[in-house]
Write a protein that holds these residues in place. Structure first.
Motif: not given
Length: 377
Positions: A280-284, A331-333
């Protein structure tokens, strides 16, 4: 919570059924690699009910714990990852950094092998249930900023976009073996409006629950703009509580009110997502405090994740965050303008032989159960 957790000069590296390994390069570019420890049972802080094996509880007042964490103590708190490294040299730490399957028995001879061996069986899959999402919530007094889009992918940079994440994410401070230490955490939407998610090793490590646990949302260089929120209760997944299984390195805290207000009424709460799959595209996000970072500001990474092809069932993300970022949210979305998303993992560990890559546990059924237990406390 107790201040002097232990008088031991360093943690136990190995035993008949216990091993904790720390994966730190000379540049400090990797997070803790906490291996299965095989602890016979959880040991809560002083005053905790010994029959409750999944939680720790505080005996000191919330105000006394908050007062303990002065700006100076927060600045000086070392990343848990560095404290866990003890006196071992970089070469030994590298050799010990091999992360095994939860089913693999820790063998002293194998611990000295170089990473990359395929001798261990693959990790068993985490339990999965039905997909579930929980929407973010924001306090009425908070307005989201509208920053310019950030680079995607990003392997590590200060978060300057503002928005909800700038006050839901924060640093976590606690005492470990009589010393002050730090991790990261995040406030989430919850029924009790008081739930923080973090890594399992940020609430319990080496068989003992941490003391003086406090969450500081929006932390910046010793400042606590939204208060210091002391834990009334800390929890972890059953697998982390029982054996510190790296595939379930997920912890939570229920924090006491501050000034008569509850946490998410002040800072808001991020959403959550469980059982949503891999790649998934994610932000950490996190507060890395080992070089080249110093823990003074919120750092982020972003990109398309992979499933760990080696020894865990975790997500993997290209990211150069270091020790101290453990427990920070993935985070996703994620909406860059609003700074909101669905938390789907936490910063957990890295391999010494795979630099600039972060791994975080899959949020399956056990992570969901932990969240439900925390928000109902």
């Amino acid at each position: 919570m107790r201040r002097n957790v232990s008088t031991s000069p360093g943690i136990r590296r190995r035993g008949a059924s216990r091993a904790v390994a720390c994966a730190l390069t000379a540049a400090g570019a990797l997070l803790v690699s906490a291996l299965q420890t095989g602890a016979a049972g959880a040991v809560g802080p002083v005053g905790a009910d010994p029959a409750r094996t999944g939680t720790g509880s505080s005996t000191g007042s919330a105000s006394s714990v908050a007062d303990f964490w002065t700006a100076e103590r927060m600045r000086e708190a070392a990343p848990l990852d560095l404290l866990s490294a003890g006196a071992d040299g970089p070469a030994k730490r590298s050799a010990l950094a091999k992360n095994r399957s939860a089913a693999a028995e820790e063998r002293p001879a194998a611990a000295e092998k170089r990473s990359g061996s395929t001798a261990d069986p693959p990790a068993a899959p985490v339990r999965r249930g039905s997909e579930r999402t929980v929407r973010p919530t924001l306090p009425a007094t908070t307005s989201a900023s509208a920053p310019a889009p950030k680079a995607f992918p990003q392997t590590g940079a200060p978060w300057t976009g503002g928005g909800a994440v700038s006050h839901t994410a924060g640093r976590v401070f606690f005492t470990y073996q009589g010393r002050t230490a730090s991790c990261s955490g995040n406030a989430v939407t919850s029924a009790n409006k008081s739930t923080v998610l973090t890594a399992g090793h940020c609430v319990k490590l080496n068989g003992a629950w941490h003391g003086d646990w406090v969450f500081v949302p929006g932390y910046h260089d010793g400042q606590a703009p939204y208060g210091k929120w002391a834990a009334a209760k800390t929890l972890a997944t059953p697998q982390w509580t029982a054996s510190e299984n790296i595939n379930y390195d997920i912890g939570a805290a229920v924090v006491a009110p501050v000034g008569g207000q509850r946490l998410t009424d002040v800072v808001g709460g991020q959403g959550l997502a469980f059982n949503t799959g891999y790649n998934k595209p994610m932000y950490a996000f996190g507060y890395p405090a080992a070089a080249p970072y110093d823990g003074s500001e919120l750092i982020y990474c972003s990109g398309n994740t992979i499933k760990d092809p080696l020894f865990s069932t975790d997500h993997g993300l290209s990211c150069n965050m270091t020790g101290g970022s453990s427990g920070g949210p993935w985070f996703t979305s994620f909406d860059e303008a609003a700074g909101t998303g669905l938390q789907s993992s936490v910063n957990s560990f890295g391999y010494t032989f795979l630099p600039n890559t972060m791994f975080g546990p899959y949020f399956g059924a056990d992570a969901e159960n932990l969240y439900d237990e925390a928000q109902s406390s």
